[in-house]
Design an enzyme around this catalytic site. Structure first.
Site, PDB file in Angstrom:
ATOM      1  N   ASP A  38      82.555-116.273   4.322  1.00 11.88           N
ATOM      2  CA  ASP A  38      81.262-115.591   4.260  1.00 11.88           C
ATOM      3  C   ASP A  38      80.642-115.641   5.642  1.00 11.88           C
ATOM      4  O   ASP A  38      80.540-116.717   6.245  1.00 11.88           O
ATOM      5  CB  ASP A  38      80.332-116.242   3.235  1.00 11.88           C
ATOM      6  CG  ASP A  38      79.232-115.283   2.776  1.00 11.88           C
ATOM      7  OD1 ASP A  38      78.462-114.813   3.646  1.00 11.88           O
ATOM      8  OD2 ASP A  38      79.156-114.991   1.576  1.00 11.88           O
ATOM      9  N   ASP A  73      83.502-112.592  10.601  1.00 14.08           N
ATOM     10  CA  ASP A  73      83.179-111.200  10.303  1.00 14.08           C
ATOM     11  C   ASP A  73      84.460-110.452   9.970  1.00 14.08           C
ATOM     12  O   ASP A  73      85.264-110.147  10.847  1.00 14.08           O
ATOM     13  CB  ASP A  73      82.489-110.572  11.521  1.00 14.08           C
ATOM     14  CG  ASP A  73      82.120-109.123  11.304  1.00 14.08           C
ATOM     15  OD1 ASP A  73      82.326-108.602  10.188  1.00 14.08           O
ATOM     16  OD2 ASP A  73      81.601-108.496  12.257  1.00 14.08           O
ATOM     17  N   TYR A 164      77.386 -96.511   1.022  1.00 16.53           N
ATOM     18  CA  TYR A 164      77.955 -97.471   0.071  1.00 16.53           C
ATOM     19  C   TYR A 164      78.938 -96.779  -0.877  1.00 16.53           C
ATOM     20  O   TYR A 164      80.046 -97.270  -1.108  1.00 16.53           O
ATOM     21  CB  TYR A 164      76.796 -98.101  -0.703  1.00 16.53           C
ATOM     22  CG  TYR A 164      77.174 -99.078  -1.784  1.00 16.53           C
ATOM     23  CD1 TYR A 164      77.481-100.395  -1.489  1.00 16.53           C
ATOM     24  CD2 TYR A 164      77.170 -98.682  -3.127  1.00 16.53           C
ATOM     25  CE1 TYR A 164      77.792-101.302  -2.491  1.00 16.53           C
ATOM     26  CE2 TYR A 164      77.480 -99.580  -4.136  1.00 16.53           C
ATOM     27  CZ  TYR A 164      77.789-100.884  -3.817  1.00 16.53           C
ATOM     28  OH  TYR A 164      78.098-101.777  -4.815  1.00 16.53           O
ATOM     29  N   LYS A 168      82.940 -97.449  -1.302  1.00 16.67           N
ATOM     30  CA  LYS A 168      83.491 -97.917  -2.577  1.00 16.67           C
ATOM     31  C   LYS A 168      84.548 -96.957  -3.106  1.00 16.67           C
ATOM     32  O   LYS A 168      85.527 -97.388  -3.735  1.00 16.67           O
ATOM     33  CB  LYS A 168      82.360 -98.098  -3.592  1.00 16.67           C
ATOM     34  CG  LYS A 168      81.428 -99.256  -3.281  1.00 16.67           C
ATOM     35  CD  LYS A 168      82.174-100.567  -3.111  1.00 16.67           C
ATOM     36  CE  LYS A 168      81.258-101.770  -3.037  1.00 16.67           C
ATOM     37  NZ  LYS A 168      81.997-103.034  -2.800  1.00 16.67           N
ATOM     38  N   THR A 198      73.026-110.099  -9.472  1.00 16.03           N
ATOM     39  CA  THR A 198      73.187-110.640  -8.124  1.00 16.03           C
ATOM     40  C   THR A 198      71.970-110.240  -7.301  1.00 16.03           C
ATOM     41  O   THR A 198      71.097-109.502  -7.764  1.00 16.03           O
ATOM     42  CB  THR A 198      74.454-110.087  -7.448  1.00 16.03           C
ATOM     43  OG1 THR A 198      74.287-108.674  -7.230  1.00 16.03           O
ATOM     44  CG2 THR A 198      75.690-110.310  -8.321  1.00 16.03           C
TER      45      THR A 198
END
Length: 304
Positions: A38, A73, A164, A168, A198
Site C-alpha cells: 500500500d 507505487d 475510473y 475498470k 469502504t
C-alpha cells in the site's frame, strides 16, 4: 488459522485499508504468506505514507500469520516488480497477486483534466498490469499461479467518473487476455467487482440496496486464489459479490446480427439497422433516468 491457502505466497495491493486489508488478513488466516502493498495515499492519490501497510503486517503477525510490507507505487513498472521481488526474496515464490489499489478523482467528462485522468488510469489499470506482468513471468515458469484484478460495476459507465470506468473496463479485458495467454501454463486470471462498505463506497451519492462488507469480498478472493478454483476451471471470469449475492458477468459476445446485400451506404444502414440489428439498451441509462425522477420528487435515489 485455516489452511485453504497453505504454502502459498500472495501479494495484495491496496492492502492497507478496506477490501485490500480484508483480503490480506483473510489470505494470511488461511495459511498464505502475504506481501502487503500500500502506497498509503488518500483517496485522490496524494500524501503517501508507509504506515498503513506496516500496520496491517502487525495485525497479521499478531493473529499468528506471516507478512511483510512493501510501501511502493505500483503504477510504475519498478514498483510492481518490487512487490513481486519481495515475495520471491522472502518466500521463494509467488502464487497469487490481488490488485485492489485504486484512487478516485471525480469530474464530469467535459471538465476532466489530464491531471485527473492519468493518475486514476495509472493506479487502477497500469497498476494491475505491472503486477500481472511481473508475476506472470514467474508463474509461467512455475506453471501455476493466480492473477486477480479488481473491477467495478461502473465498467458499464459512469456519469462523473469516466477515468475510473475506463480503467475498470480495461482491467476486465486485461484479465481475459491474461486468462487466454497463460492458460497453457496453468495460470488463471479472474476479476472481482465488489460492492462493499469502504471509504470509497461511502461517497456514492445513492442508496445501495445490495452491499456487503470487505470480509465478504475477501472470502471470494481466497477461493479464487485456491487450488479448488483452479481445479474447477475458474478463469477469465468477472464476479460480483454484494453481501449474500454472488453473480457472474456475461462474456462479451455479439448480441444480434443481420446481413444486407450490396455495398453499405449511410442511407441503407439508416433503413436496415433499426429493424434488423437494433440496439442493446443501457441498463445504467435507465437507472440514471429513474434516479433523476426520484431526485426531482425529493426522494433519495436508489441503486440496485
Amino acid at each position: 488459522m485455516g489452511n485453504f491457502l497453505a504454502g502459498k505466497a500472495v501479494a495484495v495491493t491496496g492492502a492497507g485499508r478496506g477490501i485490500g486489508r480484508a483480503v490480506a488478513r483473510a489470505a494470511a488466516a488461511e495459511g498464505a504468506k502475504v506481501v502487503v502493498n500500500d502506497y498509503g495515499v488518500s483517496m485522490d492519490g496524494t500524501s503517501p505514507t508507509s504506515e498503513v501497510a506496516e500496520a496491517v503486517v502487525k495485525e497479521i503477525e499478531a493473529a499468528g500469520g506471516e507478512a511483510i510490507a512493501v510501501a511502493d507505487d505500483i503504477s510504475t513498472m519498478a514498483g510492481g516488480q518490487r512487490v513481486v521481488d519481495a515475495a520471491l526474496t522472502s518466500y521463494g515464490r509467488i502464487d497469487g497477486v490481488v490488485c485492489v489499489a485504486g484512487i478516485l478523482r471525480e469530474r464530469m467528462l467535459f471538465n476532466m483534466s489530464e491531471e485527473e485522468w492519468d493518475p486514476v488510469v495509472a493506479t487502477h489499470l497500469k497498476g494491475t498490469f505491472t503486477l500481472f506482468r511481473a508475476a506472470s513471468a514467474v508463474m509461467r515458469k512455475q506453471r501455476a499461479g493466480t492473477l486477480i484484478g479488481f473491477t467495478s460495476g461502473n465498467h458499464q459507465g459512469s456519469v462523473s467518473q469516466a477515468n475510473y470506468s475506463a480503467a475498470k473496463g480495461g482491467i476486465i479485458s486485461l484479465v481475459r487476455s491474461a486468462a487466454l495467454g497463460l492458460h497453457k501454463y496453468g495460470v488463471t486470471a479472474n476479476a472481482v467487482a465488489p460492492v462493499a462498505r469502504t471509504r470509497m463506497s461511502a461517497n456514492v451519492p445513492m442508496e445501495l440496496k445490495e452491499i456487503g462488507e470487505p470480509e465478504d469480498v475477501a472470502a471470494l478472493v481466497v477461493y479464487l486464489l485456491s487450488d479448488a478454483a483452479r481445479e474447477q476451471g475458474v478463469t477469465g471470469q468477472v464476479y460480483t459479490i454484494a453481501g449474500p449475492k454472488i453473480a457472474v458477468w456475461a462474456q462479451p459476445r455479439e448480441l444480434r446480427s443481420a446481413y444486407g446485400e450490396g455495398t453499405w451506404t449511410p442511407e441503407r444502414i439508416a433503413e436496415f439497422l433499426p429493424g434488423s440489428v437494433g440496439v442493446d439498451p443501457m441498463p445504467m441509462l435507465a437507472q440514471l433516468q429513474a434516479m433523476e425522477e426520484a431526485a426531482r420528487g425529493g426522494d433519495r435515489p436508489n441503486a440496485r
